[in-house]
Scaffold this motif. Structure first.
Motif, PDB file in Angstrom:
ATOM      1  N   MET A   1       0.820  -1.206   0.000  1.00  0.00           N
ATOM      2  CA  MET A   1       0.000   0.000   0.000  1.00  0.00           C
ATOM      3  C   MET A   1       0.860   1.263   0.000  1.00  0.00           C
ATOM      4  SD  MET A   1      -3.384  -1.050   2.228  1.00  0.00           S
ATOM      5  CE  MET A   1      -2.559  -1.818   3.623  1.00  0.00           C
ATOM      6  N   LYS A   2       1.978   1.237   0.719  1.00  0.00           N
ATOM      7  CA  LYS A   2       2.887   2.390   0.696  1.00  0.00           C
ATOM      8  C   LYS A   2       3.548   2.524  -0.678  1.00  0.00           C
ATOM      9  CE  LYS A   2       3.725   4.722   3.737  1.00  0.00           C
ATOM     10  NZ  LYS A   2       3.040   5.977   4.168  1.00  0.00           N
ATOM     11  N   GLN A   3       3.805   1.395  -1.324  1.00  0.00           N
ATOM     12  CA  GLN A   3       4.327   1.437  -2.690  1.00  0.00           C
ATOM     13  C   GLN A   3       3.293   2.064  -3.624  1.00  0.00           C
ATOM     14  OE1 GLN A   3       4.214  -2.013  -5.487  1.00  0.00           O
ATOM     15  NE2 GLN A   3       6.393  -2.137  -5.002  1.00  0.00           N
TER      16      GLN A   3
ATOM     17  N   GLY B   1       4.499  -9.534  17.085  1.00  0.00           N
ATOM     18  CA  GLY B   1       3.872  -8.216  17.151  1.00  0.00           C
ATOM     19  C   GLY B   1       2.588  -8.076  16.364  1.00  0.00           C
ATOM     20  N   MET B   2       1.638  -8.997  16.556  1.00  0.00           N
ATOM     21  CA  MET B   2       0.375  -8.908  15.830  1.00  0.00           C
ATOM     22  C   MET B   2      -0.362  -7.603  16.126  1.00  0.00           C
ATOM     23  SD  MET B   2      -1.810 -10.032  13.700  1.00  0.00           S
ATOM     24  CE  MET B   2      -1.735 -11.793  13.393  1.00  0.00           C
ATOM     25  N   GLY B   3      -0.462  -7.231  17.391  1.00  0.00           N
ATOM     26  CA  GLY B   3      -1.188  -6.014  17.738  1.00  0.00           C
ATOM     27  C   GLY B   3      -0.593  -4.785  17.082  1.00  0.00           C
ATOM     28  N   GLU B   4       0.726  -4.712  17.089  1.00  0.00           N
ATOM     29  CA  GLU B   4       1.397  -3.570  16.468  1.00  0.00           C
ATOM     30  C   GLU B   4       1.174  -3.547  14.964  1.00  0.00           C
ATOM     31  OE1 GLU B   4       4.476  -1.407  14.330  1.00  0.00           O
ATOM     32  OE2 GLU B   4       4.171  -3.584  14.318  1.00  0.00           O
ATOM     33  N   ALA B   5       1.222  -4.715  14.330  1.00  0.00           N
ATOM     34  CA  ALA B   5       1.034  -4.784  12.876  1.00  0.00           C
ATOM     35  C   ALA B   5      -0.368  -4.321  12.487  1.00  0.00           C
ATOM     36  CB  ALA B   5       1.275  -6.211  12.380  1.00  0.00           C
ATOM     37  N   LEU B   6      -1.377  -4.754  13.226  1.00  0.00           N
ATOM     38  CA  LEU B   6      -2.746  -4.338  12.934  1.00  0.00           C
ATOM     39  C   LEU B   6      -2.914  -2.842  13.179  1.00  0.00           C
ATOM     40  CD1 LEU B   6      -4.758  -7.278  14.560  1.00  0.00           C
ATOM     41  CD2 LEU B   6      -4.215  -6.970  12.138  1.00  0.00           C
ATOM     42  N   ALA B   7      -2.401  -2.367  14.301  1.00  0.00           N
ATOM     43  CA  ALA B   7      -2.543  -0.951  14.630  1.00  0.00           C
ATOM     44  C   ALA B   7      -1.841  -0.068  13.607  1.00  0.00           C
ATOM     45  CB  ALA B   7      -1.977  -0.685  16.027  1.00  0.00           C
ATOM     46  N   ARG B   8      -0.664  -0.495  13.154  1.00  0.00           N
ATOM     47  CA  ARG B   8       0.060   0.295  12.155  1.00  0.00           C
ATOM     48  C   ARG B   8      -0.718   0.368  10.848  1.00  0.00           C
ATOM     49  NH1 ARG B   8       5.344   2.027  11.814  1.00  0.00           N
ATOM     50  NH2 ARG B   8       5.872   0.828  13.678  1.00  0.00           N
ATOM     51  N   ASN B   9      -1.335  -0.746  10.444  1.00  0.00           N
ATOM     52  CA  ASN B   9      -2.156  -0.713   9.239  1.00  0.00           C
ATOM     53  C   ASN B   9      -3.300   0.286   9.372  1.00  0.00           C
ATOM     54  OD1 ASN B   9      -0.649  -2.801   7.992  1.00  0.00           O
ATOM     55  ND2 ASN B   9      -2.513  -3.632   7.095  1.00  0.00           N
ATOM     56  N   LEU B  10      -3.972   0.277  10.531  1.00  0.00           N
ATOM     57  CA  LEU B  10      -5.079   1.206  10.749  1.00  0.00           C
ATOM     58  C   LEU B  10      -4.591   2.648  10.618  1.00  0.00           C
ATOM     59  CD1 LEU B  10      -6.848  -0.430  13.839  1.00  0.00           C
ATOM     60  CD2 LEU B  10      -7.496  -0.624  11.440  1.00  0.00           C
ATOM     61  N   ARG B  11      -3.478   2.937  11.260  1.00  0.00           N
ATOM     62  CA  ARG B  11      -2.950   4.302  11.226  1.00  0.00           C
ATOM     63  C   ARG B  11      -2.558   4.714   9.816  1.00  0.00           C
ATOM     64  NH1 ARG B  11       2.671   5.736  14.055  1.00  0.00           N
ATOM     65  NH2 ARG B  11       3.378   4.707  12.141  1.00  0.00           N
ATOM     66  N   GLU B  12      -1.798   3.850   9.132  1.00  0.00           N
ATOM     67  CA  GLU B  12      -1.284   4.225   7.824  1.00  0.00           C
ATOM     68  C   GLU B  12      -2.377   4.282   6.769  1.00  0.00           C
ATOM     69  OE1 GLU B  12       1.699   5.352   7.257  1.00  0.00           O
ATOM     70  OE2 GLU B  12       2.277   5.050   9.352  1.00  0.00           O
ATOM     71  N   LEU B  13      -3.343   3.375   6.847  1.00  0.00           N
ATOM     72  CA  LEU B  13      -4.452   3.424   5.894  1.00  0.00           C
ATOM     73  C   LEU B  13      -5.279   4.683   6.072  1.00  0.00           C
ATOM     74  CD1 LEU B  13      -6.003  -0.147   5.485  1.00  0.00           C
ATOM     75  CD2 LEU B  13      -5.255   1.392   3.671  1.00  0.00           C
ATOM     76  N   SER B  14      -5.443   5.127   7.311  1.00  0.00           N
ATOM     77  CA  SER B  14      -6.260   6.306   7.568  1.00  0.00           C
ATOM     78  C   SER B  14      -5.682   7.558   6.920  1.00  0.00           C
ATOM     79  CB  SER B  14      -6.422   6.530   9.076  1.00  0.00           C
ATOM     80  OG  SER B  14      -5.208   6.952   9.668  1.00  0.00           O
ATOM     81  N   ARG B  15      -4.380   7.552   6.627  1.00  0.00           N
ATOM     82  CA  ARG B  15      -3.752   8.740   6.042  1.00  0.00           C
ATOM     83  C   ARG B  15      -2.995   8.429   4.757  1.00  0.00           C
ATOM     84  NH1 ARG B  15       0.483   9.598  11.075  1.00  0.00           N
ATOM     85  NH2 ARG B  15       2.014   8.008  10.508  1.00  0.00           N
ATOM     86  N   LEU B  16      -3.299   7.302   4.126  1.00  0.00           N
ATOM     87  CA  LEU B  16      -2.649   6.938   2.870  1.00  0.00           C
ATOM     88  C   LEU B  16      -3.060   7.921   1.779  1.00  0.00           C
ATOM     89  CD1 LEU B  16      -0.814   4.431   2.068  1.00  0.00           C
ATOM     90  CD2 LEU B  16      -2.859   3.575   0.898  1.00  0.00           C
TER      91      LEU B  16
ATOM     92  N   SER C   1     -13.213  -9.141  13.056  1.00  0.00           N
ATOM     93  CA  SER C   1     -12.378  -8.474  14.053  1.00  0.00           C
ATOM     94  C   SER C   1     -11.291  -7.595  13.428  1.00  0.00           C
ATOM     95  CB  SER C   1     -11.782  -9.536  14.982  1.00  0.00           C
ATOM     96  OG  SER C   1     -11.205  -8.969  16.127  1.00  0.00           O
ATOM     97  N   GLY C   2     -10.178  -7.418  14.168  1.00  0.00           N
ATOM     98  CA  GLY C   2      -9.103  -6.552  13.705  1.00  0.00           C
ATOM     99  C   GLY C   2      -8.458  -7.038  12.430  1.00  0.00           C
ATOM    100  N   GLY C   3      -8.518  -8.335  12.180  1.00  0.00           N
ATOM    101  CA  GLY C   3      -7.964  -8.877  10.946  1.00  0.00           C
ATOM    102  C   GLY C   3      -8.652  -8.338   9.715  1.00  0.00           C
ATOM    103  N   ALA C   4      -9.955  -8.033   9.840  1.00  0.00           N
ATOM    104  CA  ALA C   4     -10.695  -7.426   8.735  1.00  0.00           C
ATOM    105  C   ALA C   4     -10.511  -5.922   8.706  1.00  0.00           C
ATOM    106  CB  ALA C   4     -12.181  -7.769   8.860  1.00  0.00           C
ATOM    107  N   ILE C   5     -10.611  -5.290   9.869  1.00  0.00           N
ATOM    108  CA  ILE C   5     -10.530  -3.825   9.927  1.00  0.00           C
ATOM    109  C   ILE C   5      -9.186  -3.326   9.401  1.00  0.00           C
ATOM    110  CG2 ILE C   5     -10.592  -1.815  11.451  1.00  0.00           C
ATOM    111  CD1 ILE C   5     -12.422  -3.405  13.298  1.00  0.00           C
ATOM    112  N   ALA C   6      -8.129  -4.116   9.588  1.00  0.00           N
ATOM    113  CA  ALA C   6      -6.802  -3.695   9.149  1.00  0.00           C
ATOM    114  C   ALA C   6      -6.692  -3.535   7.641  1.00  0.00           C
ATOM    115  CB  ALA C   6      -5.748  -4.684   9.642  1.00  0.00           C
TER     116      ALA C   6
END
Length: 273
Positions: A93-95, A122-137, A151-156
């Motif tokens: 996604m960053k690419q 680091g599953m929690g960190e990976a999901l949280a980072r996706n949420l953050r980065e997608l919100s401002r992609l 759950s978070g697997g979908a929201i990410a």
């Protein structure tokens, strides 16, 4: 829309014959090139991602893949990705952002994998980072839930500018079995839990959490429905991109921010009256 019970829809969403992410990629996009690995740990087979063409539009596509038979499902961990899977999606996604390609997310997972190794990496960190980065992609993001959205697997993969669900898809905080096990200490009451969870496309749409419900054939989408469902999904994606691609980056991000902030507010206000 559907007159089926929530539990019936859950069963359709989980059906082995239901089209997977790979099917939609093959039937919507051309010249798709799959990319592998997160460049940190491994390649996660539960996630398919790469670059392809939506007619004349180059796009990045990422999604969970459950597999089409038992051996492939085991290889792909039944669509439950590890942290490296979500780090792979973020890399792609960053690419896409760098090269100004829209991102198409296809969601179909019972949830992120919850094994010891996943937690250690680091599953929690990976999901949280996706949420953050997608919100401002800084590129348009369109999401379609095709089966289970757990759950978070979908929201990410579902933080997006536009989001739709197939008619017989579900979207929830966890599985009905898990919900009933927590609430009643009895997983056999899963069908009852499914009704309470309001997880069907119609219910999720009423709550304002998705934009559109995409109709399916009467018995649900299958890989041999003549491509009807795939064509509807393709039209939805193209219509969304025709609205989103002309927007400036600032306008795109402002609208995404306001959209996320407003989730469920209309529904809450109506219930309060």
């Amino acid at each position: 829309m559907s007159k089926k019970s929530a539990w019936e829809i859950v069963q359709i969403a989980r059906d082995f014959k239901r089209p997977t992410t790979q099917y939609f990629i093959e039937n919507i996009f051309t010249d798709f090139i799959e990319m592998h690995g997160d460049k940190f740990f491994a390649d996660d087979a539960a996630i398919i991602g790469g670059v392809g063409m939506l007619d004349d539009i180059p796009v990045t596509v990422v999604g969970q893949e459950k597999g089409v038979n038992l051996s492939e499902k085991a290889q792909r961990n039944f669509g439950s990705a590890n942290p490296e899977g979500y780090r792979k999606t973020l890399r792609l996604m960053k690419q896409a952002e760098k090269f100004h390609r829209p991102v198409i997310c296809i969601v179909d997972t019972q949830g992120a994998f919850c094994g010891i190794g996943a937690e250690e990496r680091g599953m929690g960190e990976a999901l949280a980072r996706n949420l953050r980065e997608l919100s401002r992609l800084k590129t348009p993001v369109v999401c379609v839930l095709i089966g289970e959205g757990g759950s978070g697997g979908a929201i990410a993969l579902a933080v997006s500018d536009r989001i739709a669900m197939l008619e017989n898809a579900v979207y929830s905080i966890l599985s009905p079995e898990g919900f009933s096990s927590i609430l009643w200490k009895d997983s056999s009451r899963a069908s009852e839990a499914a009704e309470l969870m309001r997880m069907t496309a119609d219910e999720v749409h009423k709550m304002g959490l998705i934009d559109t419900v995409i109709a399916e054939p009467e018995d649900g989408a299958t890989a041999d429905d003549g491509g009807k469902t795939a064509r509807k999904v393709k039209k939805y994606i193209k219509d969304c991109l025709s609205e989103l691609m002309p927007l400036s980056t600032d306008k795109l991000l402002d609208e995404r921010y306001n959209r996320i902030r407003a989730f469920g507010q209309d529904y809450i206000q109506k219930k309060g009256k």
